[in-house]
Write a protein that holds these residues in place. Structure first.
Motif, PDB file in Angstrom:
ATOM      1  N   SER A 162      49.811  35.114  47.228  1.00 54.19           N
ATOM      2  CA  SER A 162      49.896  36.518  46.424  1.00 54.19           C
ATOM      3  C   SER A 162      49.293  36.587  45.131  1.00 54.19           C
ATOM      4  N   LEU A 165      45.665  36.642  45.841  1.00 49.86           N
ATOM      5  CA  LEU A 165      45.267  38.194  46.158  1.00 49.86           C
ATOM      6  C   LEU A 165      45.212  38.926  44.991  1.00 49.86           C
ATOM      7  N   ARG A 166      46.200  38.662  44.172  1.00 49.37           N
ATOM      8  CA  ARG A 166      46.210  39.541  43.030  1.00 49.37           C
ATOM      9  C   ARG A 166      44.945  39.468  41.981  1.00 49.37           C
ATOM     10  N   PHE A 167      44.350  38.103  41.828  1.00 54.00           N
ATOM     11  CA  PHE A 167      43.563  37.911  41.136  1.00 54.00           C
ATOM     12  C   PHE A 167      41.918  37.969  41.604  1.00 54.00           C
ATOM     13  N   PRO A 169      40.254  40.651  42.739  1.00 54.44           N
ATOM     14  CA  PRO A 169      39.385  41.784  42.011  1.00 54.44           C
ATOM     15  C   PRO A 169      39.170  41.607  40.595  1.00 54.44           C
TER      16      PRO A 169
ATOM     17  N   ILE B  99      50.303  40.281  34.813  1.00 51.62           N
ATOM     18  CA  ILE B  99      50.729  40.934  35.942  1.00 51.62           C
ATOM     19  C   ILE B  99      50.413  40.174  37.277  1.00 51.62           C
ATOM     20  N   VAL B 100      51.530  39.746  37.853  1.00 49.43           N
ATOM     21  CA  VAL B 100      51.651  38.898  38.897  1.00 49.43           C
ATOM     22  C   VAL B 100      51.603  39.490  40.231  1.00 49.43           C
ATOM     23  N   SER B 101      51.813  40.719  40.644  1.00 51.87           N
ATOM     24  CA  SER B 101      51.672  41.252  41.944  1.00 51.87           C
ATOM     25  C   SER B 101      50.357  42.293  42.119  1.00 51.87           C
ATOM     26  N   SER B 102      50.189  42.272  43.217  1.00 48.04           N
ATOM     27  CA  SER B 102      49.084  43.161  43.602  1.00 48.04           C
ATOM     28  C   SER B 102      49.563  44.873  43.812  1.00 48.04           C
ATOM     29  N   PRO B 143      47.131  46.851  40.479  1.00 49.41           N
ATOM     30  CA  PRO B 143      46.785  46.961  39.027  1.00 49.41           C
ATOM     31  C   PRO B 143      45.194  47.108  38.847  1.00 49.41           C
ATOM     32  N   SER B 144      44.533  46.564  39.642  1.00 43.86           N
ATOM     33  CA  SER B 144      42.933  46.542  39.492  1.00 43.86           C
ATOM     34  C   SER B 144      42.551  47.917  39.465  1.00 43.86           C
TER      35      SER B 144
END
Lengths: 267, 283
Positions: A162, A165-167, A169, B99-102, B143-144
């Motif tokens: 996860s 996936l978050r990083f 973008p 920020i950890v989560s999407s 967050p993006s």
């Protein structure tokens, strides 16, 4: 240009397939694969095809997208077909030239294999098309959680996935910036021979890696500040609740699987 | 008022990997008390040790010498580590790297998930925190898709969801555009005013410090000034000597005073400055 890349290609929507519990979707996909591989006759494949197209219709995602998902694997399909064609020695010889011998059985198996793989790709695309990557990760974590008993790091793996996936973008944006910065200093990235381009890629990768490590370090501190200490005793904001529709979908899949097994015995 | 943070004789050195090299001493004896509900700015230029000091407050770093106590908990007490971190939340400079989560709401819930807060309670606290920073409508966004200021507000929401008594912000506006800075500062001030959360704002913007209850100026690992903003900024020469600027209006008043005008040196806001100059002309 890099921004167009999407991983897993999720098409947000609100169809019944989208709303299914992701854990059930994964189990169903596994059953689906079993279903495609147990059947050894065309009638079994036909049943599989009915199931696949039925599910695709329910997902309300254009059929075009599913054919697109097959495209990158076209070469793989051709190779599979060719191998089956050339190395199947049973059956009546249709064509013989030097060492190449093509039999009717060979043609039959090639066609069969190609259809089977196309269905396989289309069906499994349905999973990633209708489930967001983060939901998918979450479901995998929950499905694998019994493995924690044998010390398999389920939570850690899911957390890594996860965060990755978050990083994605963020790092894509960063790559764009570094590329512009290096281009502004005269690095040839889009032009020049293959070797120059490959060499210049280093000038992008090095800063990208350094920055990724720095980010990792800061993120780790931030996570510690928020009391992160692994998967032990964690609760979740995202609740997965199975609804009757999940059991119905599972039931239908099992029915199809049973049908395929029976049919493959009969024919 | 009761002290929430008590720092006594704090020394800190970074151990060097090279054994022949001496450890680098970053903090050289800091004594600091911060009262409950106070809004304190810590000023200082790069390398003065202000970030290192901040990291001591929630036990990311432990003192080489001296003690740090937060709400009665010694930071060296490992058993109460999570208790401590829950009481003293920390917000960092780069919003992207914390920020950890999407998904916004899941990120706000991250600390609560770690602490094992039950679902209903978690849901309530996440929604309340998001509303408090004005990001509730964005709870299902990635967050993006957010601006820097919005991301930083999400990070703050993630901290206030823990219901901390004190928040330490390490240059939270350094990477933001002016609009984002305004949003974040307004949010912090509101948290302080409405929820009585103690704020320690580490910054190098003078105007941010001017709006606080108290300013602590650090230089070379030591506290050199510690007073209300007006008193601190009136010491223009001392601040300049350690490489810091003063707010423009304070500098104007200082220059006017040097030129022989009868104007107070303790001017930190535009309004005060305008009033003082008008008065000067009236006389």
């Amino acid at each position: 240009m890099l921004r167009d890349i999407t991983i897993g290609q999720y098409f947000p929507g609100n169809s019944i397939i989208h709303r299914l519990d992701p854990r059930f979707k994964i189990v169903i996909t596994i059953l689906y694969i079993v279903m495609l591989f147990t059947g050894s006759s065309y009638i079994c494949l036909a049943v599989g095809a009915v199931y696949t197209f039925g599910a695709i219709l329910l997902s309300r995602i254009p059929l075009k997208m599913f054919f697109k998902s097959v495209k990158p694997l076209f070469i793989f399909l051709m190779i599979t077909a060719l191998i089956n064609l050339l190395f199947m020695s049973r059956g009546n010889v249709l064509f013989h030239w030097k060492f190449i011998k093509i039999t009717d059985e060979g043609v039959n198996t090639s066609v069969f294999m190609v259809i089977r793989i196309v269905l396989l790709i289309m069906g499994s695309s349905l999973l990633t098309y209708t489930t967001s990557p983060i939901t998918l990760t979450d479901a995998i974590e929950r499905l694998l959680s019994p493995l924690r008993k044998i010390k398999f790091p389920v939570h850690e793996l899911a957390m890594m996935m996860s965060i990755a996936l978050r990083f994605i973008p963020t790092l894509i944006e960063e790559t764009d910036k570094i590329m512009s910065a290096q281009k502004a200093r005269g690095a040839e990235i889009d032009t020049g021979s293959f070797t120059t381009r490959a060499k210049n890629l280093i000038s992008i990768l090095v800063p990208l890696f350094i920055s990724a490590f720095r980010r990792a370090d800061e993120l780790a501190t931030a996570m510690e500040c928020r009391c992160y200490h692994g998967g032990e005793g964690r609760t979740r904001l995202r609740q997965l609740k199975s609804a009757p529709r999940d059991y119905i979908a599972l039931g239908i899949t099992i029915l199809f699987l049973a049908a395929v097994i029976v049919l493959s015995r009969l024919f | 008022m009761e002290n929430i943070i008590e720092i006594r004789g704090l020394h800190f050195s970074y151990e060097s990997d090279d054994e022949e090299k001496k450890p680098v001493e970053v903090l050289k004896g800091i004594d600091l008390d911060i009262k409950k509900g106070e809004f304190v700015a810590v000023l200082g230029h790069n390398g003065c040790g202000k970030s290192t000091l901040a990291k001591h407050i929630n036990a990311i770093l432990l003192p080489t010498e001296g003690t740090v106590t937060v709400d009665g908990i010694d930071t060296k007490d490992e058993e109460k580590l999570f208790d401590l971190r829950q009481r003293a939340g920390m917000v960092f400079q780069n919003p992207d790297n914390q920020i950890v989560s999407s998904i916004v709401e899941e990120d706000v819930a991250f600390a609560l998930e770690n602490l094992g807060v039950p679902y209903e309670e978690m849901r309530r606290r996440v929604d309340e925190s998001l509303k408090a920073v004005g990001m509730y409508e964005y709870r299902l966004h990635s967050p993006s898709q957010l601006s820097g200021g919005q991301k930083q507000r999400v990070a703050i929401a993630g901290i206030i969801a823990m219901e901390p008594k004190c928040i330490i912000l390490d240059e939270p506006t350094a990477m933001l555009d002016p609009q984002g800075r305004k949003e974040v500062l307004a949010t912090i001030h509101r948290m302080n005013r409405e929820q009585g959360i103690t704020i320690v704002l580490i910054t190098h913007y003078m105007d941010e410090a001017a709006d606080c209850d108290r300013v602590v100026v650090m230089d070379k690992g030591m506290v050199v000034l510690d007073d209300v903003p007006a008193k601190v900024f009136s010491q223009v020469e001392k601040l300049k000597a350690i490489g810091l600027d003063v707010p423009q209006v304070t500098e104007l008043a200082w220059e006017l005073r040097k030129a022989g005008c009868d104007i107070s040196p303790e001017i930190i806001s535009e309004g005060e400055c305008v009033a003082a100059i008008q008065k000067l002309f009236a006389d």
